[in-house]
Design an enzyme around this catalytic site. Sequence first.
Site, mmCIF file in Angstrom:
data_model
loop_
_atom_site.group_PDB
_atom_site.id
_atom_site.type_symbol
_atom_site.label_atom_id
_atom_site.label_comp_id
_atom_site.label_asym_id
_atom_site.label_seq_id
_atom_site.Cartn_x
_atom_site.Cartn_y
_atom_site.Cartn_z
ATOM 1 N N ASP A 161 10.984 -17.152 -32.056
ATOM 2 C CA ASP A 161 11.463 -17.682 -30.784
ATOM 3 C C ASP A 161 10.546 -17.013 -29.776
ATOM 4 O OD1 ASP A 161 12.696 -17.824 -28.235
ATOM 5 O OD2 ASP A 161 14.546 -18.432 -29.216
ATOM 6 N N HIS A 162 9.624 -17.773 -29.221
ATOM 7 C CA HIS A 162 8.566 -17.085 -28.459
ATOM 8 C C HIS A 162 9.121 -16.380 -27.217
ATOM 9 C CE1 HIS A 162 8.407 -20.710 -25.939
ATOM 10 N NE2 HIS A 162 7.757 -19.988 -25.058
ATOM 11 N N HIS A 221 15.976 -20.474 -26.936
ATOM 12 C CA HIS A 221 15.621 -19.505 -25.887
ATOM 13 C C HIS A 221 16.813 -19.105 -25.005
ATOM 14 C CE1 HIS A 221 11.896 -20.935 -27.354
ATOM 15 N NE2 HIS A 221 11.738 -21.952 -26.527
#
Length: 490
Positions: A177-178, A240
């Site tokens: 999950d950047h 996010h």
Amino acid sequence: IEEPKTILVIFGATGDLAKRKLYPSIYNLYKKDMLSDNFAVVGLGRKPWTNEIIRENVQKSIQSEGNDEEKLNDFKDHFYYLPFDVTNKQSYHELDELLNQLDEQYQTEGNRIFYMAMAPEFFGTIASQLKSEGVTETKGYTRLVIEKPFGHNVSSAQQLNEEISAAFAEKDIYRIDHYLGKQMVQNIEVIRFGNAIFEPLWNNRYISNIQITSSETLGVEDRGGYYEKSGALRDMVQNHMLQMVALLAMDPPIKLDPDEIRSEKIKALRSIKNISTDEVQEHFVRGQYGPGLQNGNEVPGYLSENNIAPNSHTETFVAGKFMIENHRWVGVPFYIRTGKRMSVKSTKIIVQFKDLPMNIYYNKNKDELHPNLLTIHIQPDEGVSLVLNGKKQGPNGGSIPVQLDYNNNGESTVNTPEGYERLIYDCMKGDATNFTHWDEVELSWKLIDTISNAWEGNGNNLETYESGSMGPKGSDALLAKDGFKWWPIE
Ligand code: BG6
């Protein structure tokens, strides 16, 4: 710390993600001497590229960073390419042979990282063939890095998880999950657990609500095919936004250990109230951008973008309220909003503290105390600010809000392509803290499924908002119902 020794295998090496994020990130690690010379990258893809072609492409993807030629040349020689058919066993045998040879050449101790940077429909097939064809049998570690989307709902996510778990242990699965790679997202824990002045207040006695906004100015661009099936709920909220909720809501971990941190996050996600269909209509708002003016330019609405159905009901905006049912949080709304084609590109968390029991500064000048606000600036600016009340100048006294700002300019954002660099390095070191555990993914999907099922039964509750605005009216109404408003984030 010993520099990692490993071979990174990238599925989808000719694609956009590899070019835009992965190559520059790996290069940054190399440039900072965080990678030893004991590493190689093997790119896989359908295109008939060669080692020379991938090296040229790697060079092109990095050049804009203004880099030293010699370093770049040394770096790109670590890249190899193999044309690959994910459904053909022969491809896996060729890969294994190449990896064995590179392992010897670069002394990588049998360590292999498999990075899935391609269409998700093949994730399961690839994982199972890596195992069945013996590519995961080495004397070192084998890890799987997997990009989103991790499924499309809870059942497809479970199925995908079963497929990859048959080949990799949970501890070796790194779900990206950047947002978890972003400096200021990682800072949430430090702000909370490293400061004596916040944690005692971090609960429903002192906090009235929390607002998390992640707004974008870009539209859907050329991702219509993917986005039509996803929408903002699956694209941003499932991952996010809920990850940020978990980090804000979790209890302090007993120590800084991946398992401890992740188990606190899981507990927080488990405490989010499961709502009924009726409550979904009340707590969640969906919008779709219409045409509008953005930075002085006219931009088309979602329905006129490429690869979008002319009557599409896909949402490009979501605002919503999560309620957490535990001792710490009961009664405190966690509001989230995210959307495309909004007025600014910004991610911010605003914690609004409760009002004092009485205001002695309320006087004939109508001075009202401003609530104390703690803002965590995730992007584009990175920092923390705090709104307090101070004395107003002049004979009549009274109070006025003042703002304390801390701007975290320490690390240039240009050199950290959205956290990928940190995440790749963490994976090489075997630190899974900033990756999502399966339990987090599953819990998030359960919440999302409730919302999307309720929406499906009521396809018309989609509000159009003007491009360049902060979303549909319903988003403001959502907070107004509770006596709150979105604090400005610009
Ligand atoms: C991605 C979404 O996960 O996050 C994109 O798929 C979105 O649609 C992007 O644009 C936003 O990331 P960032 O780092 O620019 O806030």
